[in-house]
Structures are given as C-alpha cells and as structure tokens.
Design a protein around this motif. Structure first.
Motif, PDB file in Angstrom:
ATOM      1  N   LEU A 173      36.916 126.575   9.125  1.00  0.00           N
ATOM      2  CA  LEU A 173      36.363 125.236   8.895  1.00  0.00           C
ATOM      3  C   LEU A 173      35.862 125.089   7.470  1.00  0.00           C
ATOM      4  N   ARG A 201      40.747 122.103  18.493  1.00  0.00           N
ATOM      5  CA  ARG A 201      41.249 121.137  17.511  1.00  0.00           C
ATOM      6  C   ARG A 201      40.161 120.869  16.483  1.00  0.00           C
ATOM      7  N   LEU A 202      40.594 120.637  15.247  1.00  0.00           N
ATOM      8  CA  LEU A 202      39.672 120.356  14.147  1.00  0.00           C
ATOM      9  C   LEU A 202      39.647 118.864  13.868  1.00  0.00           C
ATOM     10  N   GLN A 203      38.480 118.362  13.487  1.00  0.00           N
ATOM     11  CA  GLN A 203      38.356 116.952  13.144  1.00  0.00           C
ATOM     12  C   GLN A 203      37.172 116.759  12.202  1.00  0.00           C
ATOM     13  N   LYS A 204      37.142 115.587  11.569  1.00  0.00           N
ATOM     14  CA  LYS A 204      36.032 115.250  10.698  1.00  0.00           C
ATOM     15  C   LYS A 204      34.791 115.004  11.542  1.00  0.00           C
ATOM     16  N   GLN A 233      33.437 119.408   8.687  1.00  0.00           N
ATOM     17  CA  GLN A 233      34.474 119.503   9.710  1.00  0.00           C
ATOM     18  C   GLN A 233      33.887 120.142  10.979  1.00  0.00           C
ATOM     19  N   GLU A 234      34.473 119.819  12.145  1.00  0.00           N
ATOM     20  CA  GLU A 234      34.025 120.432  13.381  1.00  0.00           C
ATOM     21  C   GLU A 234      35.221 120.886  14.200  1.00  0.00           C
ATOM     22  N   ALA A 235      34.980 121.928  14.995  1.00  0.00           N
ATOM     23  CA  ALA A 235      35.994 122.449  15.905  1.00  0.00           C
ATOM     24  C   ALA A 235      35.584 122.119  17.327  1.00  0.00           C
ATOM     25  N   LYS A 291      40.461 129.437  13.837  1.00  0.00           N
ATOM     26  CA  LYS A 291      40.404 128.299  12.929  1.00  0.00           C
ATOM     27  C   LYS A 291      39.370 128.583  11.846  1.00  0.00           C
ATOM     28  N   THR A 310      30.082 122.654  14.334  1.00  0.00           N
ATOM     29  CA  THR A 310      30.108 121.748  13.183  1.00  0.00           C
ATOM     30  C   THR A 310      29.581 122.459  11.946  1.00  0.00           C
ATOM     31  N   HIS A 321      36.358 123.052  20.994  1.00  0.00           N
ATOM     32  CA  HIS A 321      36.997 124.078  21.817  1.00  0.00           C
ATOM     33  C   HIS A 321      36.945 123.645  23.271  1.00  0.00           C
ATOM     34  N   ARG A 379      31.320 122.520  20.724  1.00  0.00           N
ATOM     35  CA  ARG A 379      31.496 121.781  19.474  1.00  0.00           C
ATOM     36  C   ARG A 379      30.784 122.544  18.349  1.00  0.00           C
TER      37      ARG A 379
END
Length: 397
Positions: free
Chosen positions: A287, A303-306, A291-293, A285, A263, A295, A261
């Motif tokens: 960022l 995947r990216l997400q808040k 946002q955090e990736a 990706k 961030t 893996h 993770r």
C-alpha cells in the motif's frame, strides 16, 4: 430483517434471544396486519412461498389451542404443572404460522411462567465511557486509568505520569489490553510505538521483543510504529498479516463485518494473506499513503482502493464519520459504542448514510440526527438489555 437471523428462524435453530428479536418485529395482535407483515417480510427476503406462505385467518385463531396442547403433553411427560399460554402471546406465535410452531413451542417449554421475557420502553442510552483493562493469562484483569496512557517497556509497566503498575500481577511474557463498549484507550509499547484502541478491541503483545516486533489484534486499532530497520513490525489479525518498518495506519477487523479494512496514513506497509485451511500464503499487496486494502474473509480476496482517511481516523477524535456507510455497518458502529442490541424492522440495507456526529451524543440524540436521513428507531429494554429497533422511512414496506 437480518438475513442470517431469518435463516436461523426458518430452520428452527434460533436461540430464545434470537426468537425474541423476531417476535418484536411483528408486535401486533391484529390478524390482518400480522398476515400482511409476515407475507411482506417473507417476500422481501426472497423466500419461496411454497413453504412460507401464511395460512388463512382461521389458523391464527387455533394457534393458542395447538400450542397449549403441545406444551401440556411435554409437561405431563415430566410430571410438571401445565401452564396456560396468555392470549397476548398469540401475536408471537403467529409469526410461526408460515414455518410451523414446533420451534416456538420449544421456546415456551424452556421458560416457566416466572421467566417470561420482560420488555419495557427505554428513554435513552449514553456512551458507557467504560474502563480499559489488562487481561492476564489466568483470566484475571487489572483496570486501567482512563486519563493516563499506558507505557510498557522491558523493565516496568507504568502510566505516563510515572506511576507503576504492580509488577507481581504481571509476571507474564505477553500482555493483552482490552477496551469494552463505549471506550477507547492509548498505550505505548516498549519500542516507542503508539497504539490507539477503539471500542470493543484488543491487542496482545510481548513484554520483550526478539528479532522482530509482532502483535495480535481484534477490533479497530490505529498504529504509529517506531522506525527500526533491524526489527520489522508485524500486525496479525486472523489470516491477515501486515509488515511495516515505520509508519502510521489503521486496521478495522471487527469479526461481524466479514472483512478487514487496512488503511495507510503515511509510510509503507505490505499486507499478506494466508489460506485459512492450509495456512499457506495466497496473496500479498503493498500500500501507498491514502490507500486501503479491503480483505474479504469469506472469499479470501483483497482489493485496493483510495481511502477517505478523515472518515477512517475520525474515531480517534471521538467523532462518528459516515461516508456512504451501509446501514448494517452504521448500526454495528452504534452497537459497539452504546453497547446495545440492534433489531431491524422493514430495513432497506441498500441505504447509505453520510454525516459527521460527535460520539459524546446520547443514543437518542444520535438517532434524532439520523432521522433526517429517513432512519427511525425505538428504544427498548429487553430482560435488562438495552435494545434499539430501527427501520427506514424510505423502505417500501
């Protein structure tokens, strides 16, 4: 029960320590209760009843005799004295009814009567507050002061107050700093970059930079990278690489989590993934702050997400911050901080937890707080190792 551990159990590939974890889960001599526990556990894990259904009541009564005969035959072959299996161990052998007792007999055959597992109640566990250390290439280590930040430059290695570390011990091109369970550490690299290490983490970096700045990490680290547009900064963990110019970010790469993770707090980072077999780039990706990736190592996807940056960086303020945290992730955090083994009993792994708790609390105090969320626990000392057995009150079993 931990699914990976259970799989090892039914394939007779458990180590003695892993078998012990299973034995504790079924700690009763009541035959009816044992049969129900085993049946419920197997059913909950989704195993076929064709080969795991417990035998009838009489089978349990014959376990002691059968196991002793097996051990006797093995020991006669080696011309050793035959050892009688204590009745109290039947409760452990009963777990093997569903899958055969050969694996358990093997476990007993490896241990003399003088080396039976010793289990006793444990009152409490406090954070270790261990000492971080420098690991040298020859496997020697240098303990670091807890109250002083380490500063590394091309000419010297010292503490923030100016005290030098013996240079004769550091005649190496790279340095590794490691934190044990229950400890954190802060250091400054030669370019001015600051790094915070969480418990059971490691960073390896060169004494001198070349055309780029590159470090390797394990565990969880927070970076504040000094800006230098002529020398990009790279953070490598396994098949993942992060490229930055100047920014602040957190990377959680504990191997037991099965994911990394990353961030971003401020600035900008670019994340790239290599195929673990071919070493070719397969994904990338970029960022933005907040946002955090995620893996996923097995699937090799990102995947990216808040991100909840407060939760992610809370450890730097000595706080546990649980934000819809799954049970296994929560217990892994506890395992690293208090240096305990974790055993799951009738656990509901879909349960999530929320809350903010000081990491200075003892383990007993922490678990008393978590009881409000339906998590119960028992502390044990098993052959000198602190162990916690946890279960969910809300679990239907």
């Amino acid at each position: 029960m931990n699914k990976k551990l259970y799989h090892k159990f039914i394939t007779n590939s458990c180590t003695p320590e892993e078998l012990l974890r299973i034995f504790i889960l079924f700690g009763t001599e009541d035959t009816s209760e044992l049969k129900n526990l085993i049946h419920d556990e197997l059913s909950s894990e989704g195993n076929s009843t064709d080969h795991t259904q417990p035998e009838d009541h009489n089978t349990l009564l014959h376990v002691k005799e059968n196991l002793n005969q097996y051990i006797s035959s093995q020991q006669e072959t080696d011309n050793r004295k035959v050892r009688t299996l204590p009745w109290s161990w039947i409760k452990y052998a009963a777990v093997l009814i569903a899958v055969g007792f050969a694996g358990y007999a093997w476990f007993l055959a490896q241990h003399t009567s003088d080396s039976l597992v010793h289990i006793e109640p444990l009152e409490d566990v406090v954070p270790l507050n261990g000492t971080a250390y420098i690991q040298l290439a020859n496997n020697k280590s240098i303990p670091l002061r807890k109250d002083q930040q380490l500063i590394v430059d091309e000419q010297s290695i010292s503490y923030a107050n100016g005290d030098q570390i013996d240079e004769s011990l550091l005649s190496t091109d790279s340095i590794s700093v490691i934190t044990p369970a229950g400890s954190t550490y802060t250091l400054q690299l030669s370019d001015g970059t600051k790094v915070w290490l969480n418990a059971k983490s490691k960073i390896t970096y060169p004494r001198k930079w070349g055309n780029e700045r590159r470090v390797n990490m394990q565990g969880e680290l927070y970076f504040e990278v000094a800006h230098d547009k002529t020398k990009p900064f790279f953070v490598t963990s396994g098949t993942q690489e992060i490229r930055v110019l100047g920014t602040a970010f957190n990377v959680n790469a504990y191997p037991e989590m099965g994911m990394i993770r990353s961030t971003l707090i401020k600035g900008s980072i670019a994340l790239t993934i290599r195929d673990k077999k071919t070493d070719q780039f397969i994904d990338s990706k970029k960022l933005i702050p907040g946002q955090e990736a995620i893996h996923h190592l097995k699937q090799q996807i990102v995947r990216l997400q808040k991100a909840n940056t407060k939760a992610i960086t809370a450890w730097r303020n000595d706080v546990f911050y649980f934000n819809n945290t799954p049970l296994e992730e929560l217990m892994s955090t506890i395992e690293r901080w208090y240096d305990v083994d974790v055993i799951y009993q009738n656990a509901n792994f879909k349960e999530v937890f929320n809350g903010e708790i000081e990491r200075s609390n003892s383990l007993k105090e922490l678990m008393q707080i978590l009881e409000q969320s339906g998590l119960t626990s028992k502390l044990l000392r098993v052959d000198g190792k602190n162990t916690i057995v946890v279960s969910n009150k809300t679990n239907p079993h």
